[in-house]
Design a protein around this motif. Structure first.
Motif, PDB file in Angstrom:
ATOM      1  N   ASP A 181      -3.007 -22.514  44.032  1.00  0.00           N
ATOM      2  CA  ASP A 181      -2.616 -23.921  43.975  1.00  0.00           C
ATOM      3  C   ASP A 181      -3.146 -24.548  42.701  1.00  0.00           C
ATOM      4  O   ASP A 181      -4.343 -24.450  42.402  1.00  0.00           O
ATOM      5  CB  ASP A 181      -3.163 -24.683  45.192  1.00  0.00           C
ATOM      6  CG  ASP A 181      -2.379 -24.375  46.459  1.00  0.00           C
ATOM      7  OD1 ASP A 181      -1.172 -24.117  46.340  1.00  0.00           O
ATOM      8  OD2 ASP A 181      -2.973 -24.373  47.547  1.00  0.00           O
ATOM      9  N   GLY A 182      -2.217 -25.167  41.937  1.00  0.00           N
ATOM     10  CA  GLY A 182      -2.602 -25.799  40.681  1.00  0.00           C
ATOM     11  C   GLY A 182      -2.003 -25.126  39.469  1.00  0.00           C
ATOM     12  O   GLY A 182      -2.114 -25.609  38.346  1.00  0.00           O
ATOM     13  N   ARG A 186       6.386 -25.794  39.999  1.00  0.00           N
ATOM     14  CA  ARG A 186       6.258 -27.106  40.641  1.00  0.00           C
ATOM     15  C   ARG A 186       7.040 -27.114  41.955  1.00  0.00           C
ATOM     16  O   ARG A 186       8.167 -26.619  42.013  1.00  0.00           O
ATOM     17  CB  ARG A 186       6.774 -28.216  39.722  1.00  0.00           C
ATOM     18  CG  ARG A 186       5.921 -28.459  38.486  1.00  0.00           C
ATOM     19  CD  ARG A 186       6.386 -29.698  37.737  1.00  0.00           C
ATOM     20  NE  ARG A 186       5.598 -29.919  36.528  1.00  0.00           N
ATOM     21  CZ  ARG A 186       4.423 -30.545  36.515  1.00  0.00           C
ATOM     22  NH1 ARG A 186       3.910 -31.022  37.651  1.00  0.00           N
ATOM     23  NH2 ARG A 186       3.768 -30.723  35.382  1.00  0.00           N
ATOM     24  N   ARG A 193       3.320 -30.808  42.750  1.00  0.00           N
ATOM     25  CA  ARG A 193       2.157 -29.955  42.493  1.00  0.00           C
ATOM     26  C   ARG A 193       2.614 -28.504  42.303  1.00  0.00           C
ATOM     27  O   ARG A 193       3.617 -28.071  42.856  1.00  0.00           O
ATOM     28  CB  ARG A 193       1.168 -30.038  43.662  1.00  0.00           C
ATOM     29  CG  ARG A 193       0.553 -31.411  43.856  1.00  0.00           C
ATOM     30  CD  ARG A 193      -0.587 -31.328  44.865  1.00  0.00           C
ATOM     31  NE  ARG A 193      -1.157 -32.645  45.115  1.00  0.00           N
ATOM     32  CZ  ARG A 193      -0.829 -33.426  46.121  1.00  0.00           C
ATOM     33  NH1 ARG A 193       0.100 -33.029  46.987  1.00  0.00           N
ATOM     34  NH2 ARG A 193      -1.402 -34.603  46.291  1.00  0.00           N
ATOM     35  N   ARG A 194       1.835 -27.776  41.523  1.00  0.00           N
ATOM     36  CA  ARG A 194       2.184 -26.396  41.208  1.00  0.00           C
ATOM     37  C   ARG A 194       1.610 -25.418  42.240  1.00  0.00           C
ATOM     38  O   ARG A 194       0.506 -25.606  42.727  1.00  0.00           O
ATOM     39  CB  ARG A 194       1.666 -26.023  39.814  1.00  0.00           C
ATOM     40  CG  ARG A 194       2.328 -26.802  38.689  1.00  0.00           C
ATOM     41  CD  ARG A 194       1.761 -26.389  37.337  1.00  0.00           C
ATOM     42  NE  ARG A 194       2.360 -27.144  36.250  1.00  0.00           N
ATOM     43  CZ  ARG A 194       3.475 -26.791  35.630  1.00  0.00           C
ATOM     44  NH1 ARG A 194       4.116 -25.693  36.000  1.00  0.00           N
ATOM     45  NH2 ARG A 194       3.962 -27.529  34.650  1.00  0.00           N
ATOM     46  N   ARG A 195       2.378 -24.379  42.536  1.00  0.00           N
ATOM     47  CA  ARG A 195       1.900 -23.311  43.422  1.00  0.00           C
ATOM     48  C   ARG A 195       2.494 -21.984  42.966  1.00  0.00           C
ATOM     49  O   ARG A 195       3.689 -21.882  42.688  1.00  0.00           O
ATOM     50  CB  ARG A 195       2.268 -23.578  44.875  1.00  0.00           C
ATOM     51  CG  ARG A 195       1.998 -22.382  45.793  1.00  0.00           C
ATOM     52  CD  ARG A 195       2.116 -22.742  47.259  1.00  0.00           C
ATOM     53  NE  ARG A 195       0.987 -23.557  47.692  1.00  0.00           N
ATOM     54  CZ  ARG A 195       0.835 -23.995  48.935  1.00  0.00           C
ATOM     55  NH1 ARG A 195       1.757 -23.731  49.842  1.00  0.00           N
ATOM     56  NH2 ARG A 195      -0.213 -24.716  49.275  1.00  0.00           N
ATOM     57  N   ARG A 222      -6.113 -27.206  32.834  1.00  0.00           N
ATOM     58  CA  ARG A 222      -5.943 -27.539  34.245  1.00  0.00           C
ATOM     59  C   ARG A 222      -7.301 -27.823  34.875  1.00  0.00           C
ATOM     60  O   ARG A 222      -8.332 -27.306  34.446  1.00  0.00           O
ATOM     61  CB  ARG A 222      -5.287 -26.393  35.001  1.00  0.00           C
ATOM     62  CG  ARG A 222      -3.958 -25.952  34.428  1.00  0.00           C
ATOM     63  CD  ARG A 222      -2.831 -26.821  34.934  1.00  0.00           C
ATOM     64  NE  ARG A 222      -1.550 -26.189  34.678  1.00  0.00           N
ATOM     65  CZ  ARG A 222      -0.517 -26.811  34.166  1.00  0.00           C
ATOM     66  NH1 ARG A 222      -0.594 -28.103  33.854  1.00  0.00           N
ATOM     67  NH2 ARG A 222       0.618 -26.167  33.956  1.00  0.00           N
TER      68      ARG A 222
END
Length: 254
Positions: A181-182, A186, A193-195, A222
């Motif tokens: 996660d992060g 997207r 949020r990015r995963r 990040r």
């Protein structure tokens, strides 16, 4: 003493003879259970639970952890030669568990180094093959029962040999799932949020991909990333090794 248990890094790990010896020494010195728990990296509740193994059955008429602790502290103060190992051996046997003394552990280590045939080592220690294999893993000498059998050998058709073969079959069918996660793609449903989610044939492959993502996130400045790395096999639900962590990518990038 706090009513809430203090969580330690070894909370669910096996209690070795050296852990019990450390507990006894600390009680003799008058340390609080909270301090002992912190030193052993366990919770207070876990230490309280182990105190009962150091007391002869029915020695404490009152019920409760505090009564057991008071009895043991008094006994240690009055009797410097209190044979707690003899007591714990009886209590483990009553619970149908094997207690491994420091001498047992030295013989296990010696047997591993000499590559003593597993059934012979088990017979010498008056334990089952599987008990010996499991303790060798706990001592960090082997990573699995399969590794023990490969190193020491096992009687053909024995329970331990069958367990090792089943474990090897399972390992061959397992895959590693990486979730970060992060970083990654997207996800609109998660407010952009990015995963990252990926599947890997081995732990090393998954670890290499994780390292790449962490370096990439570090170059992009990040913030902290949350990641999980799990070994899973079809049909076994959540069974398998799982690792979780929070990582600062910038520190890795630098």
């Amino acid at each position: 003493m706090s009513e809430q248990p203090q969580t330690g890094g070894r909370e669910h790990e096996y209690w070795f003879d050296s852990d019990y010896a450390q507990l006894i020494d600390a009680l003799r010195q008058g340390d609080s259970l909270a301090d002992i728990a912190a030193e052993l990296q366990r919770s207070v509740r876990a230490v309280e639970d182990r105190v009962k193994y150091l007391i002869p059955g029915r020695a404490v008429p009152e019920r409760g952890a505090q009564a057991r602790e008071n009895w043991l502290r008094t006994k240690l103060a009055e009797d410097p030669d209190y044979d707690w190992r003899a007591v714990i051996l009886r209590n483990y046997a009553a619970a149908e568990r094997r207690y491994w003394t420091a001498t047992d552990e030295r013989e296990l280590i010696d047997g591993w180094r000499r590559r003593t045939f597993l059934p012979a080592l088990a017979e010498h220690l008056r334990a089952s093959d599987f008990q010996v294999a499991r303790q060798l893993c706990r001592l960090g000498l082997a990573g699995s029962v399969s590794e023990v059998v490969e190193h020491l050998g096992a009687a053909p058709g024995s329970t331990t040999a069958i367990r090792a073969r089943m474990s090897a079959d399972r390992a061959a069918a397992a895959v590693w799932v990486l979730v970060v996660d992060g970083e990654g793609t997207r996800v609109p449903l998660f407010e952009g949020r990015r995963r990252h989610i990926s599947l890997h044939a081995s732990f090393d492959d998954a670890q290499q991909r994780l390292d790449q993502l962490l370096r990439q996130a570090g170059r992009r400045n990040r913030d902290e990333l949350r990641w999980s790395l799990a070994e899973r096999t079809l049909g076994e639900d959540t069974y398998g090794a799982t690792h979780h962590d929070l990582t600062q990518p910038r520190a890795i990038a630098n």
